[in-house]
Enzyme design. Sequence first.
Site, PDB file in Angstrom:
ATOM      1  N   SER A  59      -9.295  -4.292  -4.186  1.00 13.91           N
ATOM      2  CA  SER A  59      -9.816  -5.211  -3.190  1.00 13.91           C
ATOM      3  C   SER A  59      -8.608  -5.842  -2.523  1.00 13.91           C
ATOM      4  O   SER A  59      -8.085  -6.850  -2.984  1.00 13.91           O
ATOM      5  CB  SER A  59     -10.661  -6.263  -3.913  1.00 13.91           C
ATOM      6  OG  SER A  59     -10.921  -7.343  -3.080  1.00 13.91           O
ATOM      7  N   GLU A  60      -8.154  -5.206  -1.472  1.00 13.86           N
ATOM      8  CA  GLU A  60      -6.924  -5.660  -0.838  1.00 13.86           C
ATOM      9  C   GLU A  60      -7.108  -7.039  -0.231  1.00 13.86           C
ATOM     10  O   GLU A  60      -6.206  -7.876  -0.279  1.00 13.86           O
ATOM     11  CB  GLU A  60      -6.450  -4.645   0.203  1.00 13.86           C
ATOM     12  CG  GLU A  60      -5.974  -3.319  -0.393  1.00 13.86           C
ATOM     13  CD  GLU A  60      -7.091  -2.412  -0.900  1.00 13.86           C
ATOM     14  OE1 GLU A  60      -8.261  -2.658  -0.536  1.00 13.86           O
ATOM     15  OE2 GLU A  60      -6.810  -1.472  -1.660  1.00 13.86           O
ATOM     16  N   TYR A  86      -3.604   1.057   3.204  1.00 14.26           N
ATOM     17  CA  TYR A  86      -4.736   0.322   2.637  1.00 14.26           C
ATOM     18  C   TYR A  86      -4.567  -1.185   2.771  1.00 14.26           C
ATOM     19  O   TYR A  86      -5.259  -1.964   2.128  1.00 14.26           O
ATOM     20  CB  TYR A  86      -4.940   0.712   1.173  1.00 14.26           C
ATOM     21  CG  TYR A  86      -5.123   2.197   1.001  1.00 14.26           C
ATOM     22  CD1 TYR A  86      -5.915   2.920   1.894  1.00 14.26           C
ATOM     23  CD2 TYR A  86      -4.477   2.897  -0.014  1.00 14.26           C
ATOM     24  CE1 TYR A  86      -6.072   4.294   1.775  1.00 14.26           C
ATOM     25  CE2 TYR A  86      -4.636   4.273  -0.141  1.00 14.26           C
ATOM     26  CZ  TYR A  86      -5.427   4.967   0.754  1.00 14.26           C
ATOM     27  OH  TYR A  86      -5.578   6.324   0.635  1.00 14.26           O
ATOM     28  N   HIS A 129      -1.935   8.224   3.540  1.00 14.15           N
ATOM     29  CA  HIS A 129      -0.814   7.853   2.667  1.00 14.15           C
ATOM     30  C   HIS A 129       0.497   8.013   3.426  1.00 14.15           C
ATOM     31  O   HIS A 129       1.523   8.364   2.830  1.00 14.15           O
ATOM     32  CB  HIS A 129      -0.769   8.716   1.398  1.00 14.15           C
ATOM     33  CG  HIS A 129      -2.002   8.649   0.569  1.00 14.15           C
ATOM     34  ND1 HIS A 129      -3.101   9.404   0.826  1.00 14.15           N
ATOM     35  CD2 HIS A 129      -2.309   7.895  -0.514  1.00 14.15           C
ATOM     36  CE1 HIS A 129      -4.047   9.134  -0.079  1.00 14.15           C
ATOM     37  NE2 HIS A 129      -3.596   8.235  -0.887  1.00 14.15           N
TER      38      HIS A 129
HETATM   39  C1  LIG Z   1      -8.718   0.946   0.248  1.00 11.66           C
HETATM   40  C2  LIG Z   1      -7.973   1.699  -0.801  1.00 11.66           C
HETATM   41  N1  LIG Z   1      -7.255   1.032  -1.720  1.00 11.66           N
HETATM   42  C3  LIG Z   1      -6.554   1.698  -2.657  1.00 11.66           C
HETATM   43  C4  LIG Z   1      -6.559   3.068  -2.703  1.00 11.66           C
HETATM   44  C5  LIG Z   1      -5.719   3.831  -3.753  1.00 11.66           C
HETATM   45  N2  LIG Z   1      -6.607   4.462  -4.740  1.00 11.66           N
HETATM   46  C6  LIG Z   1      -7.028   5.731  -4.607  1.00 11.66           C
HETATM   47  S1  LIG Z   1      -8.139   6.183  -5.766  1.00 11.66           S
HETATM   48  C7  LIG Z   1      -8.041   4.677  -6.527  1.00 11.66           C
HETATM   49  C8  LIG Z   1      -8.878   4.388  -7.741  1.00 11.66           C
HETATM   50  C9  LIG Z   1     -10.354   4.486  -7.474  1.00 11.66           C
HETATM   51  O1  LIG Z   1     -11.074   4.212  -8.634  1.00 11.66           O
HETATM   52  P1  LIG Z   1     -12.643   4.370  -8.689  1.00 11.66           P
HETATM   53  O2  LIG Z   1     -13.278   3.674  -7.545  1.00 11.66           O
HETATM   54  O3  LIG Z   1     -13.090   3.950 -10.042  1.00 11.66           O
HETATM   55  O4  LIG Z   1     -12.919   5.919  -8.458  1.00 11.66           O
HETATM   56  P2  LIG Z   1     -12.499   7.127  -9.391  1.00 11.66           P
HETATM   57  O5  LIG Z   1     -11.173   7.610  -8.946  1.00 11.66           O
HETATM   58  O6  LIG Z   1     -12.493   6.653 -10.797  1.00 11.66           O
HETATM   59  O7  LIG Z   1     -13.559   8.161  -9.178  1.00 11.66           O
HETATM   60  C10 LIG Z   1      -7.136   3.845  -5.846  1.00 11.66           C
HETATM   61  C11 LIG Z   1      -6.809   2.463  -6.244  1.00 11.66           C
HETATM   62  C12 LIG Z   1      -7.316   3.723  -1.715  1.00 11.66           C
HETATM   63  N3  LIG Z   1      -7.403   5.054  -1.673  1.00 11.66           N
HETATM   64  N4  LIG Z   1      -8.012   3.034  -0.798  1.00 11.66           N
END
Ligand SMILES: Cc1ncc(C[n+]2csc(CCOP(=O)(O)OP(=O)(O)O)c2C)c(N)n1
Lengths: 338, 338, 411, 411
Positions: A59-60, A86, A129
């Site tokens: 949650s940025e 992000y 990215h």
């Molecule tokens: C807005 C945003 N913030 C941060 C990221 C970096 N990021 C990519 S995947 C991830 C984790 C996501 O976790 P979850 O929602 O539990 O999904 P999962 O990968 O476990 O399926 C993060 C922090 C991003 N892609 N987008």
Amino acid sequence: MTAMNLIQALNSALDVMLEHDPNVLIFGEDVGYFGGVFRVTDKLQEKYGATRCFDTPISEGGIIATAIGMGAYGLRPVAEIQFADYILPAYDQLVSEAARLRYRSGGEFSAPITVRSPYGGGIFGGQTHSQSPEAIFAHVTGLKTVIPSNPYDAKGLLIAAIECDDPVIFLEPKRIYNGPFDGRPDTQVKTWAGHPQADVPEGHYTVPLGKAAIAREGDEVTVLAYGTMVHVALAGIADSGVDAELIDLRSIVPLDIDTIVASVKKTGRCVIFHEASRFGGFGAELSALVQERCFDHLQSPIDRVAGWDMPYPHAFEWDYFPGPRRLAEALKRAMEYN
Amino acid sequence: MTAMNLIQALNSALDVMLEHDPNVLIFGEDVGYFGGVFRVTDKLQEKYGATRCFDTPISEGGIIATAIGMGAYGLRPVAEIQFADYILPAYDQLVSEAARLRYRSGGEFSAPITVRSPYGGGIFGGQTHSQSPEAIFAHVTGLKTVIPSNPYDAKGLLIAAIECDDPVIFLEPKRIYNGPFDGRPDTQVKTWAGHPQADVPEGHYTVPLGKAAIAREGDEVTVLAYGTMVHVALAGIADSGVDAELIDLRSIVPLDIDTIVASVKKTGRCVIFHEASRFGGFGAELSALVQERCFDHLQSPIDRVAGWDMPYPHAFEWDYFPGPRRLAEALKRAMEYN
Amino acid sequence: MTVPNRPTLSLHIPEPSARPGEAPSFAQFDFGTAGAVRRPDSAEPETAMRDLPYELIRVLDEDGKAVGPWNPRLSPDVLKRGLRAMLLTRIFDDRLFRAHRQGKTSFYMKSTGEEAIGAAQSMMLGAGDMCFPTYRVLSWLMARDYPVVQLANQIFSNADDPIKGRQLPMMFSARDYGFYSLSGNLGTRFGHAVGWAMASAYKHDDKIAIAYVGDGTTAEGDFHEALTFASVYQAPVILCVTNNQWAISSFVGFAGGDKTTFAAKATAYALPGLRVDGNDFLAVWAATEWAAERARSNRGATLIEFFTYRVAGHSTSDDPTKYRPLDEPEKWPLGDPIVRLRDHLIAIGEWDAERHQALVDDVTQAVKDGVKQAEAVGTLGQSKPDIATMFEDIFAEPDWRICEERKTMGL
Amino acid sequence: MTVPNRPTLSLHIPEPSARPGEAPSFAQFDFGTAGAVRRPDSAEPETAMRDLPYELIRVLDEDGKAVGPWNPRLSPDVLKRGLRAMLLTRIFDDRLFRAHRQGKTSFYMKSTGEEAIGAAQSMMLGAGDMCFPTYRVLSWLMARDYPVVQLANQIFSNADDPIKGRQLPMMFSARDYGFYSLSGNLGTRFGHAVGWAMASAYKHDDKIAIAYVGDGTTAEGDFHEALTFASVYQAPVILCVTNNQWAISSFVGFAGGDKTTFAAKATAYALPGLRVDGNDFLAVWAATEWAAERARSNRGATLIEFFTYRVAGHSTSDDPTKYRPLDEPEKWPLGDPIVRLRDHLIAIGEWDAERHQALVDDVTQAVKDGVKQAEAVGTLGQSKPDIATMFEDIFAEPDWRICEERKTMGL
Ligand SMILES: Cc1ncc(C[n+]2csc(CCOP(=O)(O)OP(=O)(O)O)c2C)c(N)n1
Ligand SMILES: Cc1ncc(C[n+]2csc(CCOP(=O)(O)OP(=O)(O)O)c2C)c(N)n1
Ligand SMILES: [Mg+2]
Ligand SMILES: [Mg+2]
């Protein structure tokens, strides 16, 4: 002095500040136990405990809101946004709150926060990215924006940012985390080993915000760059055969206008070089300023070499990325202009 | 033809589009039963029913996300953000999603949405009801940004925006909703009555996006402006005694570069005039472009007359606001330059 | 695999119970009874109190008696101070609203009907605690005797405006009164309160934070993010929703308030959620005390919904008769917080019509004096802070851009 | 008024039950029993089912039997197709993960352990419905026979990449398969699904939308905003949280998942919330069918939490042994969705080891063929779409900037 890559230098800056100032704390997605997806916060939780360096919800906006509240209380939080792409969900917090808190409260409250974020392309990270959003921060008065190009500066600037009483956006060119990059993806990957600016003091020091560095002296054209592009520019200048002066801006707000103007007045030509899309990019402001202040000295149009006006395209990374060739051509165009 | 103020012209555009195209629908905070805080959607719910024009939760991100989803389905939603100052919580949706959906999906999906928002200062709205954030949209490839300066254009541009297959940010200079404004707060308030561009056809017509208008022909300096500042510029030009050519950009993306370049090549001088803070503002891009394309024709530095680099200060509205005097001085400076 | 045919879909747009010309109705709400809701120990786990968000905590009954387990048993002196703070707010609002009509200010926002909330909370919480306000908790400042003249100076944007003319009227900042900088952006400070509270916990301090959003503002992402952080880090913060039924012209259904309570949103974050009669000074006090006790004991955050009604228009720019029945405000079943506290004081034999009139007169005079004093400094446009201050506080130290621009203005 | 002294505050930072070197533990969770949860009629009001978010809907019991009211009673044929889709996903994942090691692609993300979710939902929902995916529902496409070669072309960013090399691997877009454009930004498309569903309702269409976020992503403001809109407009949408316990290195406690369920977040919006064993193909199907029935009957949205476990690392950039016990995945009490469906088919006498091996061989071959075909077109960097396409689709029509830049590149 220790040889450090950019990641280690940043880690060292955080380490020093956690050590020196109990009001400094660090948080962001995956920065705690794991030490960050780029390892910038490696071992800091272990060393200082979970309340000094911890993970956050994804949650940025929440991260920055939290940081601002902490800043208003009197802490100096350092928040990491995992990728600069992000940071946009937190844009409102940064612009409407962090940047204005001191002004609108008549000086009663302020947000001395530092927001670190890996930034820029060149790592095959695709659309989300790879982006370089510096222009949307530079336009917002009340924010400072810093972009280092080497380990020595990175550490000194990060310490200066944390100690700064204003909110600072600290953009880390991720392509040069492990080594300088000359813009040629097909040549061998370099590390920072042996680079003069990879010699980093272990303790506390600062590089002031708002002081540019002359990365290369020259007489014929002034090149303005920051971050990764400083290294790409060196390659482009070498290729071009033009005796260019390269200015590494280090921070774009505050901007070291004096160094820029002095150089352009000397060379009479100017090429601006950045990775972000050209239209409305920070290069536009640089071009406008140089033109306003050096009009009579200009012997050729100020040129901008920048990313194309499109989303960052994964497979076409090296077609999008403004490499040394594009800069060299611009330098030659500048010299040939009449 | 009917005499309309800017609000009525926008209302008429929405009315026409609701009538012509069942895929058009309107939503935003307070736009439904009440008809919008500036009355732009007045009577539309009554006329077309609650599913064509309705209120939303106070959630700008949610409003734009909803609009994008509807656009992907095949509708042409028109979303209102109550003040452009409050568009920032939706900035991520606009930049990361609306602007890129077509590109990143290889053309499979797109977001033909229109985002209307009252914009700019001059109404004693303070920090959060006065801002001009156009620069942060102009930098984002994939978004179009439109800013009308009079009722006729407003209606034609809004219809063109709704019919456009790309996402359009439609910024409405709220200071001129009820009448043109010459930048002199102490003179009598004018209405649109009798203004030639307040004569608006009742039916469907468009003003194309990307075509500037010459608001005043002149030979000595080119002035670039949009929105409210077109009117302020006319006053400033009159004061200055300089025979300036005034270009009303109408849309900043797409930008009518040909009209700009032709004019500057003719006049040899250029002053850019906007309300937003100068540093990193859209004027920087205009300055850079003009300099790049008209270098040999420039007889004086391109100048920017803009808001100061600070948050919009309530009590100092008229000290912050770049009025006719500041423009006139710049015009004279340009003419006296040598 | 196909699904059986169904009637086609249609889009639901919520509608309030009554529009102008129709009879106001609050039949959709259950107001419960004063004294009826149980008061668990604040140390109990959240799982043991998931019924609370659906009940309405009320202390003052129809006869002005304080009843039930939530009765905070306040001394008459405290009640009288509360009454004074609310009256100050009401009378100041009326006077400044008129000042806007007279062109003395650019804008004004009343909190008529909602005065109990800020007043009780301001008195209940400590001097070092920090309130992250909305524009509708002026009574917080009134309860702490923030000088009326300073409020008026800010509202007139005059030479003595404590925030130097930089903000719209009502956007106060008063650090020494535990009142954080307000701004026009809805919801953005909810998370600041959480960060501030986390900082207090981080420093092993004993201060807590309190923050507000309106019912409409709960729809912003910031609301959710603040609650998530408050829950994850067990921040010592009280998060309040002042549910006054309206968000400018949009009724509470556009925030989902026609389907469940705002207090119930607490459940999503495993936080206790209290739903409180916001027009009942004693109930507001008691709920705040309970949540503060919880926060100070390191048990984390509480979400409190104050069920109330926005009696006046949204602001001086608004005419509520355009979108709701003219008589809706007076039909609000929970009455007027000032009248109710006055009647309670009378019921317990601590007050009478005469003393009330004396208080009204006194407060009216205080408002008059303060406003007059500010008017002497200047109303909108008549005086303003030194122009040079416009260039200050942008950064801790101005950079060359600001210095140059200031010079351009000859300052 | 001062508050009694208390021990000083301290900041709470959540910690998972085990870190590397420690024994994994899931003792904090209640997994319930297969068949135990009641199945209300989907037409019942939300108020009548506020218990559901705290129960775990399971159909397959320990013996591979389908039990209880949620048993969707699927034909063996459907089950076999489901098994195939899951196997395709698993085997494709393994192969492409290896391809990354070989430098054939820049990036890859597996959905190991979570294959039941997309597969069952893709099969259950209609061709015209639209899925707003995350990167972990590849099985949606597999269940609809999206060509393996096209997946590989996208992942290799080669000349035949259907989205023209513009996105990171896994960021598919496949309109004809009811699969909306993915991107790296977490959470941003949750609200698009709501808008799409609202559009369907607006047009009196009969199509519904389904969307996913991960457990970690529920913390984004977008999540809350989407749920608010879905609730307010009663959008025909199924909103899913795939709770796989991890968000990169952050355990579910950083999204509040150690304090309550994600299904319970539905309560905040007066929406039904189902909590479902995500590793149980039948339970996933049944819950989706229930929510779809509700949506198609114009009763609005449902939030479904799929309780599952991320068996693999987050992506090719991740090493999960750095932050969680090496053997945590295999200790996950709800098992492997493929094994469980296979065992169910065996238990009902529709399957055996031989047939399973044949299926595995067949699917392995299909993956091999598809990937080989794509490799022939080129792996990362070996071939790419025509460079000129880089300048297309930015706008419907390129403007002068794009034309000039294209010309600069000689295209
Ligand atoms: C807005 C945003 N913030 C941060 C990221 C970096 N990021 C990519 S995947 C991830 C984790 C996501 O976790 P979850 O929602 O539990 O999904 P999962 O990968 O476990 O399926 C993060 C922090 C991003 N892609 N987008
Ligand atoms: C981010 C943002 N969006 C929109 C607005 C415009 N606006 C100002 S007040 C308001 C209504 C707020 O309603 P509510 O939250 O219920 O608070 P109340 O005014 O009823 O106290 C709106 C939409 C704003 N100030 N900020
Ligand atoms: Mg309200
Ligand atoms: Mg996860």
